[in-house]
Each structure stands twice: as C-alpha cells, then as structure tokens.
Design a protein around this motif. Structure first.
Motif, PDB file in Angstrom:
ATOM      1  N   ALA A   1       0.824  -1.204   0.000  1.00 48.62           N
ATOM      2  CA  ALA A   1       0.000   0.000   0.000  1.00 48.62           C
ATOM      3  C   ALA A   1       0.864   1.263   0.000  1.00 48.62           C
ATOM      4  N   LEU A   2       1.957   1.252   0.777  1.00 50.07           N
ATOM      5  CA  LEU A   2       2.850   2.413   0.797  1.00 50.07           C
ATOM      6  C   LEU A   2       3.491   2.643  -0.561  1.00 50.07           C
ATOM      7  N   GLY A   3       3.860   1.530  -1.230  1.00 53.22           N
ATOM      8  CA  GLY A   3       4.390   1.672  -2.584  1.00 53.22           C
ATOM      9  C   GLY A   3       3.368   2.296  -3.512  1.00 53.22           C
ATOM     10  N   GLY A   4       2.103   1.882  -3.384  1.00 52.93           N
ATOM     11  CA  GLY A   4       1.051   2.468  -4.206  1.00 52.93           C
ATOM     12  C   GLY A   4       0.858   3.942  -3.916  1.00 52.93           C
ATOM     13  N   LEU A   5       0.905   4.297  -2.644  1.00 52.55           N
ATOM     14  CA  LEU A   5       0.806   5.715  -2.295  1.00 52.55           C
ATOM     15  C   LEU A   5       1.999   6.496  -2.823  1.00 52.55           C
ATOM     16  N   GLY A   6       3.159   5.816  -2.896  1.00 54.29           N
ATOM     17  CA  GLY A   6       4.328   6.451  -3.502  1.00 54.29           C
ATOM     18  C   GLY A   6       4.091   6.794  -4.960  1.00 54.29           C
ATOM     19  N   LEU A   7       3.353   5.926  -5.657  1.00 53.61           N
ATOM     20  CA  LEU A   7       3.011   6.219  -7.052  1.00 53.61           C
ATOM     21  C   LEU A   7       2.093   7.423  -7.151  1.00 53.61           C
ATOM     22  N   VAL A   8       1.172   7.533  -6.190  1.00 50.83           N
ATOM     23  CA  VAL A   8       0.303   8.712  -6.172  1.00 50.83           C
ATOM     24  C   VAL A   8       1.139   9.975  -5.995  1.00 50.83           C
ATOM     25  N   GLY A   9       2.111   9.902  -5.076  1.00 50.13           N
ATOM     26  CA  GLY A   9       2.988  11.047  -4.878  1.00 50.13           C
ATOM     27  C   GLY A   9       3.825  11.357  -6.101  1.00 50.13           C
ATOM     28  N   THR A  10       4.322  10.306  -6.775  1.00 50.31           N
ATOM     29  CA  THR A  10       5.104  10.503  -7.995  1.00 50.31           C
ATOM     30  C   THR A  10       4.282  11.184  -9.069  1.00 50.31           C
ATOM     31  N   ALA A  11       3.036  10.740  -9.239  1.00 49.36           N
ATOM     32  CA  ALA A  11       2.175  11.352 -10.244  1.00 49.36           C
ATOM     33  C   ALA A  11       1.886  12.811  -9.923  1.00 49.36           C
ATOM     34  N   THR A  12       1.751  13.116  -8.642  1.00 47.75           N
ATOM     35  CA  THR A  12       1.493  14.496  -8.245  1.00 47.75           C
ATOM     36  C   THR A  12       2.700  15.383  -8.533  1.00 47.75           C
ATOM     37  N   VAL A  13       3.896  14.873  -8.229  1.00 50.47           N
ATOM     38  CA  VAL A  13       5.124  15.645  -8.435  1.00 50.47           C
ATOM     39  C   VAL A  13       5.391  15.865  -9.916  1.00 50.47           C
ATOM     40  N   THR A  14       5.125  14.860 -10.732  1.00 50.20           N
ATOM     41  CA  THR A  14       5.397  14.954 -12.170  1.00 50.20           C
ATOM     42  C   THR A  14       4.272  15.638 -12.941  1.00 50.20           C
ATOM     43  N   GLY A  15       3.286  16.157 -12.224  1.00 53.44           N
ATOM     44  CA  GLY A  15       2.206  16.879 -12.884  1.00 53.44           C
ATOM     45  C   GLY A  15       1.241  15.992 -13.635  1.00 53.44           C
TER      46      GLY A  15
END
Length: 248
Positions: free
Chosen positions: A134-148
């Motif tokens: 789940a933390l890895g998945g949330l990391g993807l959410v954060g990555t998508a937010t940072v990369t616009g």
C-alpha cells in the motif's frame, strides 16, 4: 536492442532473482515456521501466527487430515521462487523500464513475492507486508502528483477504492472463500493498477478469479483437493496484477 537498454533489464532480472531467493526463508520467518522444518499446513505447533492478515482462520497443524482443515499447498521451493522473481522483475523492467516509477513497482513486486510465500505456507497475508504494498502504491500517487499527472493520481486512488469495495462485497457473500487479508491485498494493489490506467485495473481485477478458478478445477480433477479445502487466494491476486501490468 542496444546494450544500454539491455543492461537495466538484466539488472532487474538479477535483482528479482535475489528477491526470490530470500523470499522463502523470510516468509517462513514471518509466519513462524522454522527454516529447517519441512512443509507444513500452518505453524506446525498450532501456535499463534504473528502479524496475520486477519483472515479469521485458526492455525492448522501438520497432522490434520484431508478436508476442511487441510491445505493443498506446501512451502514453495527456493529455486522456483527465485526464477519467479527474475521473471516478475524482468517483465516489469521490459514493459515499464522507461517510467520513473519502476523502482516503486519493483518494491511492490518484492513484497508480493514474500506475500505469495506466506499465503502458500500458512494461508496468511501479514499486515506489515500488505502495508508495504500500500505504501508503494501511495508512492506512485505522490510521484504522479510531483510529475504533474493528477489524472494518474486520481485513477490510482480510484483503483484502490474500487478494489476495496469489490472485494469486500465478494468476501461478504454467502459461502465466500475470501478472507479480509485478500481484501486488503487487493485494495493495496489497486493503487499501482489504477496508476497504470483503467485497462490495467480492469484486467487486474478479472485475472485473479480466472487464474484461481483454473487452478482449483485442475486440483479438483487431479484429486489434490476437496471442495471444502481452504486454498490461498493471495498468489492469484498477485499473479493477476502482474500479468495486467505487463500485458496492458
């Protein structure tokens, strides 16, 4: 394919093989099975399994007779899990090697290898390992937010929500064979499946049931299980998610 493009894939394959190599002893440790103990249907002594996935099943003893208290599977071989890890990591590197989120996908895959082992050994999906997914998945959410890429972040969150709701409904059906460890794992994998897109999410939700159904029919035909034999569903959830990720 150039040497520059082969090198990252080869590195991912080696890393996956290493993850698979350590997955079996680590998984046995997590569910409380001594490394020198043979294949068992639980923790061997019937003691409490630490960090279980809240499946609501009582621990099973090695001497239980065939039937509702007997598993169909034993501890997987390290060689098989090592090869599986190499294939899983290599497939992700080939299909998603150009994406900055590949390290997160590999982290999820590494946790998934251990989860598959614990479920096969003791019908357990430990919460800390599901939490890592789940933390890895949330990391993807954060990555998508940072990369616009807010669209990807939204589909990742929607994927987790849809997976959670769908599996909760399935688990609550009469005579359902799903445990809430399966529900939590499906919800955690909904993050990366949703991040990869709606087609991946749809396929990732469908394939586990196809794979599990096929496996059960084969085991029944071979006389390996009975209709009331508890079977692990976590490996099918994980395999379906991986196939969806590399096929779409």
């Amino acid at each position: 394919m150039s040497v520059a493009s082969v090198a990252p894939v080869a590195g991912a394959v080696l890393l996956g093989a290493l993850a698979g190599l350590v997955a079996v002893p680590f998984g046995r440790h997590v569910v409380g099975v001594p490394p020198d103990e043979g294949p068992v249907g639980g923790v061997g002594s019937g003691g409490t399994v630490p960090g279980d996935g809240n499946r609501g099943r009582a621990p099973r003893r090695a001497g239980d007779r065939a039937g509702a208290s007997t598993r169909a599977y034993a501890s997987p071989r390290r060689g098989s899990v090592t090869v599986t890890g190499a294939v899983v990591f290599g497939g992700l590197a080939v299909t998603h090697g150009a994406e900055p989120a590949l390290p997160v996908l590999l982290l999820v895959a590494a946790a998934g290898l251990v989860l598959a082992v614990t479920d096969l050994i003791a019908l357990r999906l430990p919460d800390p390992l599901v939490g890592a997914v789940a933390l890895g998945g949330l990391g993807l959410v954060g990555t998508a937010t940072v990369t616009g890429e807010p669209g990807r972040a939204a589909t990742a969150l929607a994927g987790a929500g849809l997976s959670l709701c769908g599996y909760v409904l399935l688990a609550l059906l009469p005579r359902a064979r799903l445990g809430f460890g399966d529900v939590k794992l499906a919800a955690a994998l909904g993050f990366p499946l949703g991040w990869l897109g709606w087609p991946t999410l749809r396929l990732g939700l469908l394939l586990p049931h196809v794979l599990a159904g096929t496996a059960v029919l084969a085991l029944l035909a071979a006389g390996r299980v009975r209709r009331d034999t508890p079977l692990p569903f976590g490996p099918a959830i994980l395999a379906g998610a991986w196939l969806a990720a590399v096929l779409t």
